[in-house]
Design a protein around this motif. Structure first.
Motif, mmCIF file in Angstrom:
data_model
loop_
_atom_site.group_PDB
_atom_site.id
_atom_site.type_symbol
_atom_site.label_atom_id
_atom_site.label_comp_id
_atom_site.label_asym_id
_atom_site.label_seq_id
_atom_site.Cartn_x
_atom_site.Cartn_y
_atom_site.Cartn_z
ATOM 1 N N THR A 182 43.706 45.280 32.617
ATOM 2 C CA THR A 182 42.695 45.997 33.393
ATOM 3 C C THR A 182 43.228 46.551 34.706
ATOM 4 O OG1 THR A 182 41.958 43.887 34.353
ATOM 5 C CG2 THR A 182 40.806 44.672 32.388
ATOM 6 N N GLY A 183 44.478 46.313 35.015
ATOM 7 C CA GLY A 183 45.059 46.871 36.233
ATOM 8 C C GLY A 183 44.941 45.989 37.451
ATOM 9 N N VAL A 184 44.516 44.742 37.293
ATOM 10 C CA VAL A 184 44.434 43.807 38.429
ATOM 11 C C VAL A 184 45.792 43.122 38.537
ATOM 12 C CG1 VAL A 184 43.153 41.905 39.451
ATOM 13 C CG2 VAL A 184 41.990 43.509 37.954
ATOM 14 N N LYS A 185 46.775 43.845 39.016
ATOM 15 C CA LYS A 185 48.149 43.347 39.033
ATOM 16 C C LYS A 185 48.928 44.088 40.108
ATOM 17 C CE LYS A 185 49.534 46.716 35.555
ATOM 18 N NZ LYS A 185 50.121 46.955 34.219
ATOM 19 N N ALA A 186 50.125 43.602 40.364
ATOM 20 C CA ALA A 186 51.038 44.246 41.301
ATOM 21 C C ALA A 186 52.454 44.028 40.787
ATOM 22 C CB ALA A 186 50.868 43.682 42.709
ATOM 23 N N THR A 187 53.386 44.773 41.330
ATOM 24 C CA THR A 187 54.800 44.659 40.950
ATOM 25 C C THR A 187 55.619 44.351 42.187
ATOM 26 O OG1 THR A 187 54.440 46.288 39.200
ATOM 27 C CG2 THR A 187 56.717 45.814 39.804
ATOM 28 N N ASP A 188 56.438 43.304 42.119
ATOM 29 C CA ASP A 188 57.227 42.922 43.283
ATOM 30 C C ASP A 188 58.561 43.656 43.294
ATOM 31 O OD1 ASP A 188 58.690 41.703 41.332
ATOM 32 O OD2 ASP A 188 58.302 39.639 41.986
ATOM 33 N N ALA A 189 59.434 43.300 44.230
ATOM 34 C CA ALA A 189 60.706 43.997 44.391
ATOM 35 C C ALA A 189 61.641 43.793 43.214
ATOM 36 C CB ALA A 189 61.391 43.543 45.681
ATOM 37 N N SER A 190 61.427 42.715 42.471
ATOM 38 C CA SER A 190 62.267 42.443 41.297
ATOM 39 C C SER A 190 61.685 43.022 40.021
ATOM 40 C CB SER A 190 62.446 40.926 41.132
ATOM 41 O OG SER A 190 63.058 40.362 42.261
ATOM 42 N N ARG A 225 58.824 42.457 38.694
ATOM 43 C CA ARG A 225 58.028 41.503 37.927
ATOM 44 C C ARG A 225 56.542 41.816 38.124
ATOM 45 N NH1 ARG A 225 60.122 35.913 40.246
ATOM 46 N NH2 ARG A 225 59.594 37.103 42.117
ATOM 47 N N VAL A 226 55.810 41.726 37.061
ATOM 48 C CA VAL A 226 54.364 41.936 37.121
ATOM 49 C C VAL A 226 53.711 40.622 37.547
ATOM 50 C CG1 VAL A 226 52.296 42.517 35.814
ATOM 51 C CG2 VAL A 226 54.435 43.713 35.351
ATOM 52 N N ILE A 227 52.977 40.663 38.641
ATOM 53 C CA ILE A 227 52.300 39.471 39.143
ATOM 54 C C ILE A 227 50.791 39.730 39.170
ATOM 55 C CG2 ILE A 227 54.221 38.601 40.521
ATOM 56 C CD1 ILE A 227 53.012 39.917 42.958
ATOM 57 N N VAL A 228 50.030 38.693 38.888
ATOM 58 C CA VAL A 228 48.566 38.789 38.839
ATOM 59 C C VAL A 228 47.986 37.692 39.713
ATOM 60 C CG1 VAL A 228 48.575 39.774 36.517
ATOM 61 C CG2 VAL A 228 48.408 37.288 36.802
ATOM 62 N N PRO A 229 46.725 37.831 40.165
ATOM 63 C CA PRO A 229 46.086 36.741 40.923
ATOM 64 C C PRO A 229 46.055 35.455 40.102
ATOM 65 C CG PRO A 229 44.811 38.752 41.105
ATOM 66 C CD PRO A 229 45.861 39.015 40.070
ATOM 67 N N ARG A 230 45.905 34.344 40.800
ATOM 68 C CA ARG A 230 45.937 33.041 40.151
ATOM 69 C C ARG A 230 44.513 32.493 40.010
ATOM 70 N NH1 ARG A 230 49.707 28.796 42.978
ATOM 71 N NH2 ARG A 230 51.213 30.359 42.257
ATOM 72 N N LEU A 231 44.157 32.128 38.788
ATOM 73 C CA LEU A 231 42.863 31.485 38.528
ATOM 74 C C LEU A 231 43.024 29.995 38.755
ATOM 75 C CD1 LEU A 231 39.950 31.574 37.503
ATOM 76 C CD2 LEU A 231 40.848 31.409 35.169
ATOM 77 N N LEU A 232 42.386 29.488 39.818
ATOM 78 C CA LEU A 232 42.589 28.104 40.201
ATOM 79 C C LEU A 232 41.497 27.169 39.690
ATOM 80 C CD1 LEU A 232 43.838 28.652 43.843
ATOM 81 C CD2 LEU A 232 45.177 28.000 41.859
ATOM 82 N N TRP A 233 40.249 27.644 39.633
ATOM 83 C CA TRP A 233 39.177 26.761 39.201
ATOM 84 C C TRP A 233 38.040 27.598 38.635
ATOM 85 C CZ3 TRP A 233 38.915 21.991 37.836
ATOM 86 C CH2 TRP A 233 37.675 21.369 37.688
ATOM 87 N N VAL A 234 37.352 26.994 37.669
ATOM 88 C CA VAL A 234 36.202 27.645 37.045
ATOM 89 C C VAL A 234 34.988 26.743 37.220
ATOM 90 C CG1 VAL A 234 35.205 28.537 34.912
ATOM 91 C CG2 VAL A 234 37.659 28.823 35.354
ATOM 92 N N CYS A 261 46.953 37.735 45.037
ATOM 93 C CA CYS A 261 48.391 37.872 45.223
ATOM 94 C C CYS A 261 48.675 39.105 46.066
ATOM 95 C CB CYS A 261 49.091 37.976 43.866
ATOM 96 S SG CYS A 261 48.592 39.409 42.879
ATOM 97 N N ALA A 262 49.912 39.242 46.496
ATOM 98 C CA ALA A 262 50.284 40.383 47.319
ATOM 99 C C ALA A 262 50.097 41.670 46.532
ATOM 100 C CB ALA A 262 51.743 40.251 47.762
ATOM 101 N N GLY A 263 49.389 42.634 47.136
ATOM 102 C CA GLY A 263 49.164 43.912 46.496
ATOM 103 C C GLY A 263 47.838 44.027 45.775
ATOM 104 N N VAL A 264 47.103 42.929 45.633
ATOM 105 C CA VAL A 264 45.798 42.934 44.981
ATOM 106 C C VAL A 264 44.746 42.519 46.004
ATOM 107 C CG1 VAL A 264 44.364 41.944 43.166
ATOM 108 C CG2 VAL A 264 46.769 42.440 42.711
ATOM 109 N N THR A 265 43.782 43.376 46.257
ATOM 110 C CA THR A 265 42.716 43.125 47.214
ATOM 111 C C THR A 265 41.394 42.930 46.466
ATOM 112 O OG1 THR A 265 42.186 45.477 47.441
ATOM 113 C CG2 THR A 265 43.898 44.574 48.901
#
Length: 502
Positions: free
Chosen positions: A130-138, A140-149, A163-167
């Motif tokens: 869905t596009g809720v992601k960012a790409t770091d300098a290496s 790598r595709v990084i996404v926010p972390r789901l910590l609790w439901v 995560c960095a790049g996702v608001t």
């Protein structure tokens, strides 16, 4: 050259063409047997943990599996078969004899546990798709972390660390895609109540506000907050009144009159005790307010001059009360209501007075009176409650002077942003998606904790019979007639009738 290794230069950086959208892991060289063993061990551990967790979350299922395991150990396969048949019979009888208990203890809990598993299992792929992601300098595709439901019967809340790049705005723009993936009615992004850099994803599976509510007993009014309905989380909707002005915006049939009726119902005990005086201004010829005229201190429903005279009367009341309280207190306090009642000015259609009057002089005088009350009425205890159908800026230029705004069903996202805030629509206040069969449903901005969250609410239904009962049981102790419209020269010295009523 192989496709996966091809690259192109763009502004001095190497952009990979295929590996950017894939999760890459560096696997150590192991034998095939070791890799298979590790994979099997991981799956076995995951299934064990999920089975134990599911048995604890659904005690009926856990008890059944425990009995089945003991029967297998004690009697073998035949014991397991007998336990399975008995368990199926008990489940059948339970679901038939007590469906509510079966739903709450078994079916509902199993459904919620399945939702939790789906969130955890598909989170990374859903975010990447869905596009809720960012790409770091290496790269790598990084996404926010789901910590609790936090699971609920009809609404789940996902605690997500950004995560960095996702608001929060990035997630809010993809809320519809997330709702479609999880088969939910809607997904709204809320600020986390305790942690910065986190958000709450509110996943709604059933709209409880679309169902009829139980009638609540009439209670004494707290003039700062009025209970007028329900919130989507099941809590009462407390509408903020004293110390602000209220704007109710919605299309025809959206439920504006129903919300006003709920406000009148909440104020009825204070009206009878003389702590509140209602001034009603009804440009529709009294269709809305004449049924409960006994509750009004003053009611205007005649021609344009009659309506403007009532507005100027209320504005003069405000000015004279400010002069009386000046030098003693900075604002009207609740303990002073005995001597200085709270004035609530109900205007059924605000634009009929400030925009649609053909006489330019009357229109200017109505605008001036409303603006005076909105800008100066908070401290002396004059509250304006205005209803509008068209909240556009060119029509209602002073809508920002209302401190508390309710957005019922509207035509577009632009009107929602005008009534609430620019970010309210992106954060889930979809007023254009409210069904016509749900009058009184809308969104408000919850200011608890300074987070300014859009909250879905619905006003309680007040029938005509109940309004007639309120008018008979809680009449205003004093009523006055609308004074004649003053000329310009007479108004410059103040209104004598306003001084008598302050």
């Amino acid at each position: 050259m192989r496709e996966i290794s091809t690259a192109r230069l763009w502004r001095g950086q190497t952009i990979r063409t295929r590996a950017d959208v894939m999760r890459m892991e560096r696997l150590h060289e192991r034998s095939r047997l070791i890799r298979w063993s590790l994979t099997a061990g991981w799956w076995a551990g995951w299934l064990t943990v999920m089975t134990v967790w599911g048995c604890l979350y659904v005690p009926a299922l856990g008890g059944a599996l425990t009995v089945a395991a003991l029967a297998w150990l004690a009697l073998g396969p035949w014991g397991l078969l007998v336990v399975a048949l008995v368990g199926a019979l008990v489940a059948r009888i339970w679901s038939r004899s007590s469906p509510a208990s079966w739903e709450s203890r078994v079916t509902s809990r199993l459904r919620r546990f399945a939702r939790r598993t789906r969130y955890r299992w598909s989170w990374d792929d859903v975010c990447a798709a869905t596009g809720v992601k960012a790409t770091d300098a290496s790269h790598r595709v990084i996404v926010p972390r789901l910590l609790w439901v936090s699971l609920g019967e009809h609404v789940d809340q996902l605690h997500v660390q950004l995560c960095a790049g996702v608001t929060p705005g990035v997630i809010a723009r993809q809320a519809d895609a997330l709702a479609c993936e999880w088969c939910a009615l809607e997904v709204r992004v809320l600020a986390h109540p305790s942690r910065e850099g986190w958000v709450l994803l509110r996943v709604v599976y059933r709209d409880v506000l679309a169902e009829d509510a139980d009638e609540e007993p009439l209670a004494s009014a707290d003039l700062k907050w009025l209970r007028v309905g329900r919130r989507e989380d099941g809590e009462p909707w407390w509408l903020r009144l004293m110390g602000t002005h209220v704007l109710i915006a919605g299309l025809t049939g959206a439920g504006k009159s129903g919300l006003v009726a709920a406000i009148i119902r909440a104020l009825a005990p204070a009206i009878r005790d003389g702590k509140v005086r209602l001034v009603g201004i009804d440009p529709k010829g009294g269709m809305e307010y004449r049924m409960v005229s006994e509750l009004f201190y003053m009611l205007a429903y005649g021609d344009d001059e009659h309506l403007v005279a009532a507005l100027e009367f209320a504005a003069d009341l405000m000015r004279q009360r400010a002069e009386a309280l000046g030098g003693n207190v900075r604002k009207l306090l609740a303990r002073m209501f005995g001597d200085y009642p709270l004035y609530v000015i109900l205007v059924d259609e605000l634009l009929a007075l400030t925009t649609y009057i053909a006489n330019r002089d009357l229109k200017d005088r109505a605008n001036a009176a409303v603006r005076r009350m909105l800008s100066q009425g908070r401290a002396p205890g004059v509250v304006v409650i205005g209803c509008v159908q068209d909240p556009r800026k060119e029509v209602l230029s002073f809508r920002d002077m209302f401190g508390y705004r309710v957005a019922l069903r509207l035509d577009s996202d632009v009107e929602t942003r005008m009534v609430l805030t620019d970010s309210a629509y992106d954060r889930g206040a979809r007023c254009d998606a409210i069904p016509e069969a749900c009058p009184g449903m809308g969104f408000v901005i919850d200011e608890d904790g300074g987070k300014r969250q859009p909250i879905k609410v619905r006003a309680d239904w007040v029938s005509d019979a109940e309004l007639s009962y309120l008018a008979a049981e809680y009449p205003a102790p004093e009523q006055v007639e609308v004074p004649p419209l003053a000329t310009r020269s007479k108004r410059s010295g103040g209104s004598s009738s306003g001084g008598q009523a302050a």
